[in-house]
Each structure stands twice: as C-alpha cells, then as structure tokens.
Motif scaffolding. Structure first.
Motif, short mmCIF file in Angstrom:
data_model
loop_
_atom_site.label_atom_id
_atom_site.label_comp_id
_atom_site.label_asym_id
_atom_site.label_seq_id
_atom_site.Cartn_x
_atom_site.Cartn_y
_atom_site.Cartn_z
N ASN A 7 0.85 -1.19 0.00
CA ASN A 7 0.00 0.00 0.00
C ASN A 7 0.90 1.25 0.00
OD1 ASN A 7 -1.62 2.19 0.64
ND2 ASN A 7 -2.84 1.11 2.16
N VAL A 8 0.82 2.04 -1.09
CA VAL A 8 1.68 3.23 -1.19
C VAL A 8 0.87 4.53 -1.17
CG1 VAL A 8 3.61 2.07 -2.34
CG2 VAL A 8 1.73 2.98 -3.73
N ASN A 9 -0.37 4.46 -0.68
CA ASN A 9 -1.24 5.64 -0.64
C ASN A 9 -0.56 6.88 -0.06
OD1 ASN A 9 -3.34 4.20 -1.72
ND2 ASN A 9 -4.83 4.79 -0.18
N ASP A 10 0.13 6.69 1.07
CA ASP A 10 0.71 7.84 1.77
C ASP A 10 2.09 8.24 1.24
OD1 ASP A 10 1.97 5.57 2.65
OD2 ASP A 10 2.03 6.14 4.76
N LYS A 11 2.52 7.61 0.15
CA LYS A 11 3.87 7.88 -0.36
C LYS A 11 3.90 8.49 -1.76
CE LYS A 11 5.64 4.01 2.36
NZ LYS A 11 6.08 2.61 2.33
N ILE A 12 2.73 8.61 -2.39
CA ILE A 12 2.74 9.01 -3.80
C ILE A 12 2.12 10.38 -4.08
CG2 ILE A 12 2.74 6.61 -4.59
CD1 ILE A 12 -0.28 6.95 -5.20
N ARG A 13 1.79 11.14 -3.04
CA ARG A 13 1.08 12.40 -3.27
C ARG A 13 1.95 13.64 -3.12
NH1 ARG A 13 -3.05 11.20 -6.47
NH2 ARG A 13 -4.21 9.42 -5.70
N ASN A 14 3.25 13.47 -2.98
CA ASN A 14 4.10 14.65 -2.84
C ASN A 14 4.58 15.17 -4.20
OD1 ASN A 14 6.67 13.30 -3.55
ND2 ASN A 14 6.39 12.22 -1.61
N GLU A 15 5.18 16.35 -4.16
CA GLU A 15 5.60 17.03 -5.39
C GLU A 15 6.67 16.25 -6.15
OE1 GLU A 15 4.79 20.37 -7.79
OE2 GLU A 15 3.82 19.69 -5.96
N GLU A 16 7.59 15.64 -5.41
CA GLU A 16 8.69 14.90 -6.04
C GLU A 16 8.15 13.75 -6.88
OE1 GLU A 16 12.95 12.79 -4.82
OE2 GLU A 16 11.31 12.79 -3.38
N VAL A 17 7.19 13.01 -6.33
CA VAL A 17 6.60 11.89 -7.06
C VAL A 17 5.80 12.41 -8.26
CG1 VAL A 17 4.94 9.98 -6.95
CG2 VAL A 17 6.55 10.34 -5.07
N GLY A 18 5.07 13.50 -8.06
CA GLY A 18 4.30 14.08 -9.15
C GLY A 18 5.18 14.51 -10.32
N ASN A 19 6.31 15.13 -10.00
CA ASN A 19 7.24 15.55 -11.04
C ASN A 19 7.84 14.36 -11.78
OD1 ASN A 19 6.85 18.27 -10.50
ND2 ASN A 19 8.54 18.39 -9.05
N MET A 20 8.16 13.30 -11.02
CA MET A 20 8.72 12.10 -11.62
C MET A 20 7.68 11.42 -12.52
SD MET A 20 11.29 10.19 -12.07
CE MET A 20 12.51 9.11 -11.35
N ALA A 21 6.44 11.41 -12.08
CA ALA A 21 5.36 10.81 -12.89
C ALA A 21 5.20 11.56 -14.21
CB ALA A 21 4.05 10.82 -12.11
N SER A 22 5.26 12.89 -14.15
CA SER A 22 5.13 13.71 -15.35
C SER A 22 6.29 13.46 -16.31
CB SER A 22 5.09 15.19 -14.95
OG SER A 22 5.00 16.01 -16.08
N ALA A 23 7.50 13.32 -15.74
CA ALA A 23 8.70 13.13 -16.56
C ALA A 23 8.77 11.74 -17.20
CB ALA A 23 9.95 13.38 -15.72
N THR A 24 8.24 10.73 -16.52
CA THR A 24 8.38 9.36 -17.02
C THR A 24 7.16 8.84 -17.78
OG1 THR A 24 7.68 8.51 -14.84
CG2 THR A 24 10.06 8.70 -15.24
N SER A 25 6.04 9.53 -17.67
CA SER A 25 4.84 9.06 -18.38
C SER A 25 4.95 9.26 -19.88
CB SER A 25 3.59 9.78 -17.85
OG SER A 25 3.68 11.17 -18.11
N VAL A 26 5.98 10.00 -20.32
CA VAL A 26 6.17 10.22 -21.75
C VAL A 26 6.78 9.00 -22.45
CG1 VAL A 26 6.47 12.70 -21.46
CG2 VAL A 26 8.49 11.23 -21.46
N TYR A 27 7.36 8.08 -21.66
CA TYR A 27 7.99 6.90 -22.26
C TYR A 27 6.92 5.89 -22.68
CZ TYR A 27 12.37 8.67 -20.32
OH TYR A 27 13.46 9.45 -20.03
N PRO A 28 6.93 5.48 -23.95
CA PRO A 28 5.91 4.54 -24.44
C PRO A 28 5.81 3.25 -23.60
CG PRO A 28 7.12 5.46 -26.29
CD PRO A 28 7.82 5.93 -25.05
N ASN A 29 6.94 2.74 -23.12
CA ASN A 29 6.91 1.49 -22.36
C ASN A 29 6.21 1.64 -21.01
OD1 ASN A 29 8.52 0.52 -24.47
ND2 ASN A 29 9.61 -0.87 -23.11
N VAL A 30 6.36 2.82 -20.40
CA VAL A 30 5.67 3.09 -19.13
C VAL A 30 4.17 3.10 -19.38
CG1 VAL A 30 5.25 4.83 -17.34
CG2 VAL A 30 7.58 4.37 -18.10
N ARG A 31 3.76 3.82 -20.40
CA ARG A 31 2.33 3.91 -20.74
C ARG A 31 1.78 2.54 -21.15
NH1 ARG A 31 -1.08 8.09 -21.70
NH2 ARG A 31 0.56 9.57 -21.22
N LYS A 32 2.55 1.81 -21.94
CA LYS A 32 2.11 0.49 -22.40
C LYS A 32 1.89 -0.46 -21.22
CE LYS A 32 3.61 -3.23 -25.54
NZ LYS A 32 4.70 -3.70 -26.40
#
Length: 224
Positions: free
Chosen positions: A83-108
């Motif tokens: 359970n990572v509910n309390d670990k994924i809502r900070n700015e650092e994770v949000g920025n990493m999600a934005s940066a890595t969601s552009v990779y086709p393999n991540v999206r796939k």
C-alpha cells in the motif's frame, strides 16, 4: 461479465470528480489512472532511477505491478503488493510521474495493468485516451467537456479558495494551450471517440452531470 465505463475529456472538465461520484453511486471501482502513474514513479525514485535514463526505466517497468483495490470504501494503490497511498502524493513523485509518463513502455505497461483490472471488475476510468486506447470496448464511453472560459472560472475559484494569487486570463490561456498539446501529442492524443456520448457540463451542476451519466449508463447496460 464486468461493466466498463470510460470518461475522456480536456483538463478542468471535472472528469475525476464526476467519475468518483458515479462510481460510488453505482458501486463500481474508480480507477485512478494518475495514481497508477505516481506509483510507478515512486518505484523509480526508491530505486534511484533517473527520469532521463530511458534504458533503466524500460528495464524496471518489467518488474512493476500496480493495481487498485477498495478497502473499507477507500481506494488503495498497491505497488508490488504494498500500500503506497501515503507515499505518492508529494511534489517529487508528481514531477517524476510527469517526466516518465512520456515513455511509451511506461504507458504500455500501465495500460495493460488497467485493462487487466477492468476484465474482472466493474470499473470507471477517466483520462485522455481511455475510450480510444485503454478501454476501446468499454460498454459506455463519455466525452465530458466544458468551454475553456467555464473551466478557467472553476479553476480560478478553486485557487482563490486556497488563497493562491492567480489571474483568470492566464488560467484560460494555460487551459487552451494544454488542450492544444493534449490533442496533438504523438502518443495517445485526446480524441472524441465516434461511439462516445458528448456531455457539455458548462451550464450543469455536478449533481446534474452525475445524474445524466448514471441515466445513460443504466439505459445502455439495462440497469445491470
């Protein structure tokens, strides 16, 4: 047989708010696709994988499992069973999600996990490419929109309530720019599916939109 509902639309149309309310009233699982991207990003961070290291990210993706469950009425995001509910809502994770969601393999990989979830559970998902890519065979598809001026006014009111200084004209300009990017991006652009029901919420209350969507879902699924 599970029932799948897809809600697509531009930023600020109220998709997540509406999807959560419809899911609760129908007893479906609301799949927070954004939270799944954040969980993946948290995995990269905890394993010290740089957002620009495409090779390392594509290799790591193979070992990640992300799913969503509901426990005591609360959404729980599970990363490899944790359970990572309390670990994924900070700015650092949000920025990493934005940066890595552009990779086709991540999206796939995440699309495959979302599809797997939808096979066994009654789900409602919202995003930009749910009806076109993630759930192309969804039982009901919606395209939820509102005029850019209405979306800007809603965002302006939200920010003012939080005490954040903002400019209404700039907010609308940013929304129009984002629409342009979303509709013209190379991977999974925002599009209106031919079989989607168009719902313009510009002059509707949230409750009116929820009621309309539920009416259409029940009509199309014969209340099942």
């Amino acid at each position: 047989m599970s029932v799948n509902i897809a809600i697509d639309g531009p930023a600020g149309a109220g998709k997540s708010t509406i999807a959560k309310m419809v899911a609760k009233k129908l007893g479906y699982v609301y799949v927070d696709t954004g939270a799944m991207y954040r969980a993946m990003a948290y995995y990269f961070l905890t394993n010290q994988i740089d957002s620009t290291d495409r090779e390392a990210i594509e290799k790591a993706v193979e070992t990640v499992d992300v799913t969503i469950q509901y426990e005591n009425g609360q959404q729980v995001v599970l990363l490899n069973g944790e359970n990572v509910n309390d670990k994924i809502r900070n700015e650092e994770v949000g920025n990493m999600a934005s940066a890595t969601s552009v990779y086709p393999n991540v999206r796939k990989k995440l699309v495959a996990l979302q599809q797997k979830l939808a096979q066994s559970t009654d789900v409602i998902m919202d995003g930009r490419d749910i009806g076109s890519v993630v759930l192309p065979n969804a039982d009901v598809k919606f395209y939820l929109t509102a005029s850019s001026s209405v979306r800007a006014q809603r965002r302006f009111a939200e920010l003012q309530e939080k005490g954040v200084a903002c400019d209404l004209d700039q907010i609308e300009k940013d929304i129009i720019d984002r629409d342009e990017r979303d509709m013209n991006r190379e991977v999974s652009p925002l599009t209106i599916c031919e079989d989607a029901v168009l719902v313009d919420s510009s002059y509707m209350t949230i409750d009116e939109v929820v009621a309309e969507l539920i009416r259409i879902v029940e009509e199309k699924t014969n209340g099942n």
